[in-house]
Each structure stands twice: as structure tokens, then as C-alpha cells.
Design an enzyme around this catalytic site. Structure first.
Site, PDB file in Angstrom:
ATOM      1  N   THR A  43     -10.633 -42.597  -3.657  1.00 34.29           N
ATOM      2  CA  THR A  43     -10.896 -42.117  -2.298  1.00 34.29           C
ATOM      3  C   THR A  43     -11.989 -41.053  -2.423  1.00 34.29           C
ATOM      4  N   THR A  73       4.897 -30.686  -4.920  1.00 32.70           N
ATOM      5  CA  THR A  73       4.340 -29.397  -4.527  1.00 32.70           C
ATOM      6  C   THR A  73       5.414 -28.417  -4.058  1.00 32.70           C
ATOM      7  N   ASP A  74       5.081 -27.130  -4.127  1.00 37.12           N
ATOM      8  CA  ASP A  74       5.995 -26.109  -3.582  1.00 37.12           C
ATOM      9  C   ASP A  74       6.018 -26.139  -2.055  1.00 37.12           C
ATOM     10  N   GLU A  75       5.032 -26.822  -1.438  1.00 38.88           N
ATOM     11  CA  GLU A  75       4.948 -26.788   0.038  1.00 38.88           C
ATOM     12  C   GLU A  75       6.121 -27.483   0.703  1.00 38.88           C
ATOM     13  N   GLY A 111      -0.048 -24.011  12.263  1.00 40.52           N
ATOM     14  CA  GLY A 111       1.206 -24.087  11.494  1.00 40.52           C
ATOM     15  C   GLY A 111       1.079 -23.512  10.092  1.00 40.52           C
ATOM     16  N   HIS A 112       0.093 -22.650   9.888  1.00 41.16           N
ATOM     17  CA  HIS A 112      -0.220 -22.117   8.555  1.00 41.16           C
ATOM     18  C   HIS A 112       0.997 -21.444   7.908  1.00 41.16           C
ATOM     19  N   PRO A 161     -15.206 -18.877   4.595  1.00 41.12           N
ATOM     20  CA  PRO A 161     -14.259 -18.907   5.722  1.00 41.12           C
ATOM     21  C   PRO A 161     -12.850 -18.490   5.321  1.00 41.12           C
ATOM     22  N   LYS A 163       4.917 -35.270   1.409  1.00 39.10           N
ATOM     23  CA  LYS A 163       5.333 -35.038   0.017  1.00 39.10           C
ATOM     24  C   LYS A 163       6.860 -34.874  -0.061  1.00 39.10           C
ATOM     25  N   PHE A 187       0.420 -38.896  -9.821  1.00 42.78           N
ATOM     26  CA  PHE A 187      -0.348 -37.849  -9.134  1.00 42.78           C
ATOM     27  C   PHE A 187      -0.919 -38.334  -7.803  1.00 42.78           C
ATOM     28  N   ALA A 188      -1.177 -39.651  -7.678  1.00 44.39           N
ATOM     29  CA  ALA A 188      -1.980 -40.140  -6.546  1.00 44.39           C
ATOM     30  C   ALA A 188      -1.382 -39.689  -5.222  1.00 44.39           C
ATOM     31  N   ALA A 189      -2.223 -39.086  -4.400  1.00 40.69           N
ATOM     32  CA  ALA A 189      -1.767 -38.616  -3.094  1.00 40.69           C
ATOM     33  C   ALA A 189      -2.982 -38.224  -2.269  1.00 40.69           C
ATOM     34  N   ASP A 204      -5.053 -49.457  -5.489  1.00 43.87           N
ATOM     35  CA  ASP A 204      -4.184 -48.670  -4.610  1.00 43.87           C
ATOM     36  C   ASP A 204      -2.741 -48.720  -5.116  1.00 43.87           C
ATOM     37  N   TYR A 256       1.023 -32.994   5.586  1.00 44.42           N
ATOM     38  CA  TYR A 256       0.940 -33.162   4.127  1.00 44.42           C
ATOM     39  C   TYR A 256       2.283 -32.854   3.475  1.00 44.42           C
TER      40      TYR A 256
HETATM   41  P1  NAD Z   1      -6.732 -34.879  -5.387  1.00 48.01           P
HETATM   42  O1  NAD Z   1      -6.835 -35.075  -3.907  1.00 48.01           O
HETATM   43  O2  NAD Z   1      -7.775 -34.098  -6.082  1.00 48.01           O
HETATM   44  O3  NAD Z   1      -6.643 -36.299  -6.116  1.00 48.01           O
HETATM   45  C1  NAD Z   1      -5.873 -37.350  -5.633  1.00 48.01           C
HETATM   46  C2  NAD Z   1      -6.272 -38.608  -6.394  1.00 48.01           C
HETATM   47  O4  NAD Z   1      -5.451 -39.690  -5.929  1.00 48.01           O
HETATM   48  C3  NAD Z   1      -7.725 -39.036  -6.154  1.00 48.01           C
HETATM   49  O5  NAD Z   1      -8.328 -39.382  -7.370  1.00 48.01           O
HETATM   50  C4  NAD Z   1      -7.608 -40.226  -5.227  1.00 48.01           C
HETATM   51  O6  NAD Z   1      -8.661 -41.165  -5.384  1.00 48.01           O
HETATM   52  C5  NAD Z   1      -6.271 -40.817  -5.654  1.00 48.01           C
HETATM   53  N1  NAD Z   1      -5.619 -41.596  -4.587  1.00 48.01           N
HETATM   54  C6  NAD Z   1      -5.452 -41.243  -3.292  1.00 48.01           C
HETATM   55  N2  NAD Z   1      -4.835 -42.227  -2.614  1.00 48.01           N
HETATM   56  C7  NAD Z   1      -4.589 -43.217  -3.515  1.00 48.01           C
HETATM   57  C8  NAD Z   1      -3.952 -44.473  -3.438  1.00 48.01           C
HETATM   58  N3  NAD Z   1      -3.449 -44.927  -2.270  1.00 48.01           N
HETATM   59  N4  NAD Z   1      -3.857 -45.227  -4.551  1.00 48.01           N
HETATM   60  C9  NAD Z   1      -4.377 -44.777  -5.740  1.00 48.01           C
HETATM   61  N5  NAD Z   1      -5.008 -43.597  -5.860  1.00 48.01           N
HETATM   62  C10 NAD Z   1      -5.097 -42.814  -4.766  1.00 48.01           C
HETATM   63  O7  NAD Z   1      -5.291 -34.261  -5.614  1.00 48.01           O
HETATM   64  P2  NAD Z   1      -4.833 -33.166  -6.674  1.00 48.01           P
HETATM   65  O8  NAD Z   1      -5.096 -31.806  -6.125  1.00 48.01           O
HETATM   66  O9  NAD Z   1      -5.333 -33.537  -8.001  1.00 48.01           O
HETATM   67  O10 NAD Z   1      -3.243 -33.384  -6.617  1.00 48.01           O
HETATM   68  C11 NAD Z   1      -2.610 -34.361  -7.439  1.00 48.01           C
HETATM   69  C12 NAD Z   1      -1.125 -34.361  -7.144  1.00 48.01           C
HETATM   70  O11 NAD Z   1      -0.578 -33.063  -7.386  1.00 48.01           O
HETATM   71  C13 NAD Z   1      -0.790 -34.684  -5.687  1.00 48.01           C
HETATM   72  O12 NAD Z   1       0.354 -35.499  -5.676  1.00 48.01           O
HETATM   73  C14 NAD Z   1      -0.512 -33.324  -5.062  1.00 48.01           C
HETATM   74  O13 NAD Z   1       0.396 -33.448  -3.996  1.00 48.01           O
HETATM   75  C15 NAD Z   1       0.097 -32.596  -6.235  1.00 48.01           C
HETATM   76  N6  NAD Z   1      -0.076 -31.131  -6.245  1.00 48.01           N
HETATM   77  C16 NAD Z   1      -1.306 -30.588  -6.071  1.00 48.01           C
HETATM   78  C17 NAD Z   1      -1.460 -29.203  -6.157  1.00 48.01           C
HETATM   79  C18 NAD Z   1      -2.798 -28.548  -6.011  1.00 48.01           C
HETATM   80  O14 NAD Z   1      -2.865 -27.310  -5.944  1.00 48.01           O
HETATM   81  N7  NAD Z   1      -3.908 -29.274  -5.952  1.00 48.01           N
HETATM   82  C19 NAD Z   1      -0.335 -28.393  -6.375  1.00 48.01           C
HETATM   83  C20 NAD Z   1       0.923 -29.008  -6.524  1.00 48.01           C
HETATM   84  C21 NAD Z   1       1.042 -30.381  -6.466  1.00 48.01           C
HETATM   85  O1  DAU Z   2       0.946 -25.054  -2.887  1.00 47.32           O
HETATM   86  C1  DAU Z   2       0.506 -26.250  -3.487  1.00 47.32           C
HETATM   87  C2  DAU Z   2      -0.540 -26.883  -2.592  1.00 47.32           C
HETATM   88  O2  DAU Z   2      -1.717 -26.092  -2.733  1.00 47.32           O
HETATM   89  C3  DAU Z   2      -0.818 -28.339  -2.939  1.00 47.32           C
HETATM   90  O3  DAU Z   2       0.330 -29.095  -2.709  1.00 47.32           O
HETATM   91  C4  DAU Z   2      -1.977 -28.874  -2.084  1.00 47.32           C
HETATM   92  O4  DAU Z   2      -2.304 -30.194  -2.479  1.00 47.32           O
HETATM   93  C5  DAU Z   2      -3.173 -27.968  -2.295  1.00 47.32           C
HETATM   94  O5  DAU Z   2      -4.233 -28.394  -1.462  1.00 47.32           O
HETATM   95  C6  DAU Z   2      -2.822 -26.516  -1.989  1.00 47.32           C
HETATM   96  O6  DAU Z   2      -2.547 -26.349  -0.568  1.00 47.32           O
HETATM   97  P1  DAU Z   2      -3.065 -25.059   0.229  1.00 47.32           P
HETATM   98  O7  DAU Z   2      -3.125 -25.371   1.661  1.00 47.32           O
HETATM   99  O8  DAU Z   2      -2.301 -23.839  -0.167  1.00 47.32           O
HETATM  100  O9  DAU Z   2      -4.545 -24.928  -0.451  1.00 47.32           O
HETATM  101  P2  DAU Z   2      -5.966 -24.626   0.187  1.00 47.32           P
HETATM  102  O10 DAU Z   2      -6.910 -24.425  -0.953  1.00 47.32           O
HETATM  103  O11 DAU Z   2      -6.343 -25.598   1.241  1.00 47.32           O
HETATM  104  O12 DAU Z   2      -5.737 -23.224   0.873  1.00 47.32           O
HETATM  105  C7  DAU Z   2      -5.266 -22.102   0.150  1.00 47.32           C
HETATM  106  C8  DAU Z   2      -5.076 -20.955   1.131  1.00 47.32           C
HETATM  107  O13 DAU Z   2      -6.367 -20.556   1.609  1.00 47.32           O
HETATM  108  C9  DAU Z   2      -4.287 -21.349   2.377  1.00 47.32           C
HETATM  109  O14 DAU Z   2      -3.513 -20.239   2.805  1.00 47.32           O
HETATM  110  C10 DAU Z   2      -5.357 -21.660   3.403  1.00 47.32           C
HETATM  111  C11 DAU Z   2      -6.478 -20.718   3.040  1.00 47.32           C
HETATM  112  N1  DAU Z   2      -7.853 -21.199   3.323  1.00 47.32           N
HETATM  113  C12 DAU Z   2      -8.192 -22.454   2.900  1.00 47.32           C
HETATM  114  C13 DAU Z   2      -9.448 -22.956   3.150  1.00 47.32           C
HETATM  115  C14 DAU Z   2      -9.839 -24.357   2.717  1.00 47.32           C
HETATM  116  C15 DAU Z   2      -8.759 -20.375   3.957  1.00 47.32           C
HETATM  117  O15 DAU Z   2      -8.444 -19.221   4.320  1.00 47.32           O
HETATM  118  N2  DAU Z   2     -10.011 -20.867   4.193  1.00 47.32           N
HETATM  119  C16 DAU Z   2     -10.394 -22.140   3.839  1.00 47.32           C
HETATM  120  O16 DAU Z   2     -11.556 -22.526   4.145  1.00 47.32           O
END
Ligand code: NAD
Ligand code: DAU
Length: 354
Positions: free
Chosen positions: A35, A133-135, A292-293, A214, A163, A80-82, A58, A159
Site C-alpha cells: 500500500t 497496539t496500546d491504543e 477524539g484525540h 503541526p 485493532k 504486522f500488516a495493517a 493481500d 484505527y
Molecule cells: P505501516 O503502515 O508502516 O506498515 C504496514 C504494512 O502493511 C505496509 O507495508 C503495507 O503495505 C502492509 N499492508 C497493509 N495492508 C495490507 C494488506 N491488506 N495485505 C498485506 N499487506 C498490507 O505500519 P507500522 O507502523 O509498521 O505498524 C506495523 C504493525 O504494528 C501494525 O499492525 C500496527 O498496528 C502495529 N503497531 C504500530 C506501532 C507504531 O508506532 N507504528 C505501535 C504499535 C503497534
Molecule cells: O500507540 C501506538 C500507536 O502509535 C500505533 O498503534 C499507531 O499505528 C501509530 O501510528 C501511533 O499512533 P499515534 O496516533 O499516537 O501516532 P502519531 O505519530 O500519528 O501521533 C503521535 C502524537 O502526535 C498524537 O498525540 C498526535 C500528535 N500529532 C500527530 C501528527 C501526525 C500532532 O500533534 N501533529 C501531527 O501532525
């Protein structure tokens, strides 16, 4: 022996695949739909490496997943895919339900079908590791104790609801069918290959371009930050020694308000890449809050430490310095991910301030 990784071209998945193959010769089959968030360039260092088999596809394609399982006979699936970005889930929740809920369901069913045909001894060793995720736990009051594994699920965004639904499916496939599942619920990751729609890479990329930084609302929202390499080591640990059916919270013991993160990134850039126009903090711009932040997330990671001996290796100070340095050293990667589609997203989401 082989493992099947889904989403291994994304941020955490690609770090995991690279780390895995740095430490082991066990092959990885990497199923990723590519994606907007998937980027094969993250895995370019594995070009020609027979231990990495990339398959574009997929997780919701049952026939494809069945074929991959039958062909490669993995001992584990690491999922991981999401769809992972909260703001995108607010603009368009449909893809989040399709991939995170229906996709996880299809993967679980395919894994169950494969696992049920394995000889007894191999069956007992098989693992389905769900990366979550912790969310899912919702938002904490300022003085509330950090999330433990028994905290109720109270997801607040499309989201996190998708999850949470996937976590419930994984749990049910264990309780009903006996599938040996593991779930990790991790806090906010940061590090190399982080797509610049998320806070930390967006700050770095915008600051380097002299664009606004931002900050949603008052910027006092709190997240717990974990260096991505530490998340990868936690997953390896749980995969190796975690008890099937258990969930493990993973966090960095690094609770920080967003505004502090913004100032830290600005200060590092002032030191490592000073801007003749003035301190990077001049670019901080408060914008409309996320609907809903969630106000605060905090992870109690004592279970994984007590039971499996895992602790993060990086502090926030060491991890964020490495991360900023990585972005400064990878200007080509940054330029290439800022494609037309990325710019469209910025325009759609941030409008004038993009
Ligand atoms: P990301 O968005 O960077 O990567 C997601 C990957 O999944 C991409 O490579 C995308 O192409 C692939 N994908 C999406 N839909 C798909 C499908 N239908 N089939 C196959 N592949 C698909 O995500 P990330 O930040 O690397 O997160 C990975 C996992 O960890 C997720 O499940 C997310 O919920 C979880 N997670 C992320 C964080 C974080 O801070 N980023 C924290 C905790 C948990
Ligand atoms: O807590 C784990 C989660 O962390 C993962 O499950 C998600 O996949 C990952 O995207 C992340 O979610 P958050 O919403 O916490 O991450 P994000 O980087 O989008 O935002 C972090 C914080 O910063 C959040 O409080 C929103 C704020 N923010 C984010 C953006 C993009 C801003 O203030 N400005 C911005 O432009």
C-alpha cells in the site's frame, strides 16, 4: 525452518525483517500488499539474499495465503500488516476494517487450516504472533496507572477499534480452536524507515524543508515512545519464549508530552543541521486537534520483563538522536517517499499548513 511475516515492507515490519536476518539465517517469507505505506526500498540491502522471499499480495487473499503456507511451511506467522495511521482512519475507516479486521480473520483461518494438518510435535511449536497496539486500551487520565495486560479495551478511533477487534479474534482463535497465538501491545515506535505521516518523521522532514511543524491542539497529549529496534527485540523474545494465549505489553518507559518531543527534535536539528534562518522551533504551529484525540497512553511493561527478561536497550535520548541522524543521512529515501500521493495526503489533512 522459515517464518512468514506480513507487512514486512512497512515501518516496523521492514526493521523486523532486517534485524531478523542480521541475527539468524532462518528465511523470511514476506507477504505485503505494498500500500502507500509499504516500501521495498526499506529492504534494498536484502536484494539477492535468498533468505528473503518477497511476495506482493493481500492478507485477505485466502488462496494466496494458503498457497504460501503450504509451499513454505513456516513454523510461525508474525503479523504486522495493517492500516496503521489514526488520522487516515478518521478520513476513511473502510480500509481499516477490511485489512485489520477481515484481513486478520482470513489470516487466522488460513493459519488454523495449515496448523491443524501439522504433525503433533510440530503443531505444538507453531506460533501465530499478532502485533498490536496500546491504543486498544483507550485513553488514560493524567495520574492513572499505566496500562497493564488486564486493562479493559476502550478503543476510541476507527484505527484502534479495528485493532481491538483483531486482538479479540486472535484471542478467540486460541480459546476456541487452540491455535498457539501470542499478542504484543506496543506503544509508539520511532526510528529508521518511519513514514513521514507520523509525528516524529513528519517533524524532521518538515523542519528540514522549513515548513510548519503541526502540533494538534495544546500539544500536551502524552505518548510512550519506544525505539523500533527495541520493539523488534521484544517480538523476537515473545516469539521464542512467550506463553501461547498470553498478551504482553511492550513499552519504552518513556512517557512524554508531544510538545516536548517537538522541542527535542528541533533542538537536535539545531545542533546537527543548523538553519541560517533561525531555530527550528520557530516553525511550531498549533493546528486543529485530532477528533477524539486520546489524551494519554502509558505502558506498564513489567510482565514481559518479569516473565521473559525483556527490557528496552535504548533510552529516548539515544534513540531520538540515532533517528534524527538516520533521516539526515538518508535524504534520498526521504525525497522518494514524498511522492505525489504523500503530498496529496498532506494537502487533504493539513490544508493550508501543509
Ligand atoms: P505501516 O503502515 O508502516 O506498515 C504496514 C504494512 O502493511 C505496509 O507495508 C503495507 O503495505 C502492509 N499492508 C497493509 N495492508 C495490507 C494488506 N491488506 N495485505 C498485506 N499487506 C498490507 O505500519 P507500522 O507502523 O509498521 O505498524 C506495523 C504493525 O504494528 C501494525 O499492525 C500496527 O498496528 C502495529 N503497531 C504500530 C506501532 C507504531 O508506532 N507504528 C505501535 C504499535 C503497534
Ligand atoms: O500507540 C501506538 C500507536 O502509535 C500505533 O498503534 C499507531 O499505528 C501509530 O501510528 C501511533 O499512533 P499515534 O496516533 O499516537 O501516532 P502519531 O505519530 O500519528 O501521533 C503521535 C502524537 O502526535 C498524537 O498525540 C498526535 C500528535 N500529532 C500527530 C501528527 C501526525 C500532532 O500533534 N501533529 C501531527 O501532525
Amino acid at each position: 525452518m522459515t517464518i512468514l511475516v506480513t507487512g514486512g515492507a512497512g515501518f516496523i515490519g521492514s526493521n523486523f525483517v532486517l534485524d531478523w536476518l542480521r541475527g539468524s539465517d532462518e528465511p523470511v517469507v514476506n507477504l505485503d500488499a505494498l500500500t502507500y505505506a509499504g516500501n521495498l526500498e526499506n529492504l534494498a540491502s536484502l536484494d539477492g539474499d535468498a533468505r528473503h522471499v518477497f511476495v506482493r499480495g493481500d492478507i485477505g487473499d485466502r488462496a494466496l495465503v494458503d498457497t504460501l503456507l503450504a509451499e513454505h511451511r513456516p513454523r510461525a506467522v508474525v503479523h504486522f500488516a495493517a492500516e496503521s495511521h489514526v488520522d487516515r482512519s478518521i478520513h476513511g475507516p473502510g480500509e481499516f476494517i477490511r485489512t485489520n479486521v477481515n484481513g486478520t480473520y482470513t489470516l487466522l483461518e488460513a493459519a488454523r487450516g495449515f496448523w491443524s494438518t501439522l504433525p503433533e510435535a510440530v503443531r505444538a511449536q507453531f506460533r501465530f504472533h499478532h502485533v498490536s497496539t496500546d491504543e486498544v486500551y483507550g485513553s488514560l487520565a493524567p495520574d492513572a496507572p499505566a496500562f497493564t495486560e488486564t486493562h479493559p479495551f476502550e478503543p476510541n478511533s476507527p484505527y484502534s477499534a479495528s485493532k481491538a477487534a483483531s486482538d479479540h479474534l486472535v484471542r478467540a482463535w486460541h480459546h476456541t480452536y487452540g491455535l498457539p497465538v501470542l499478542t504484543t501491545n506496543c506503544s509508539n515506535n520511532y526510528g529508521p524507515f518511519h513514514f513521514p505521516e507520523k509525528l516524529i518523521p513528519l517533524l524532521i522532514v518538515n523542519a528540514l524543508a522549513g515548513k510548519p511543524l503541526p502540533v494538534y491542539g495544546d500539544g500536551r497529549q502524552v505518548r510512550d515512545w519506544l525505539y523500533v529496534g527495541d520493539h523488534c527485540s521484544a517480538i523476537r523474545t515473545v516469539l521464542e519464549r512467550g506463553r501461547p494465549g498470553e498478551t504482553y505489553n511492550v513499552g519504552g518507559w518513556n512517557e512524554k508530552p508531544n510538545i516536548e518531543i517537538v522541542h527535542t527534535v528541533c533542538a537536535l536539528l539545531d545542533e546537527l543541521r543548523p538553519d541560517p534562518a533561525g531555530p527550528h522551533a520557530r516553525l511550531i504551529t498549533h493546528v486543529k486537534d485530532r477528533p477524539g484525540h486520546d489524551r494519554r497512553y502509558a505502558i506498564d511493561a513489567r510482565k514481559i520483563e518479569r516473565e521473559l527478561g525483556w527490557r528496552p536497550a535504548e533510552t529516548f535520548e539515544t534513540g531520538i538522536r540515532k533517528t534524527v541522524a538516520w533521516y539526515l543521512d538518508h535524504a534520498d529515501w526521504v525525497a522518494r517517499v514524498q511522492s505525489g500521493a504523500y503530498r496529496d495526503w498532506l494537502q487533504r489533512h493539513y490544508g493550508e499548513t501543509a
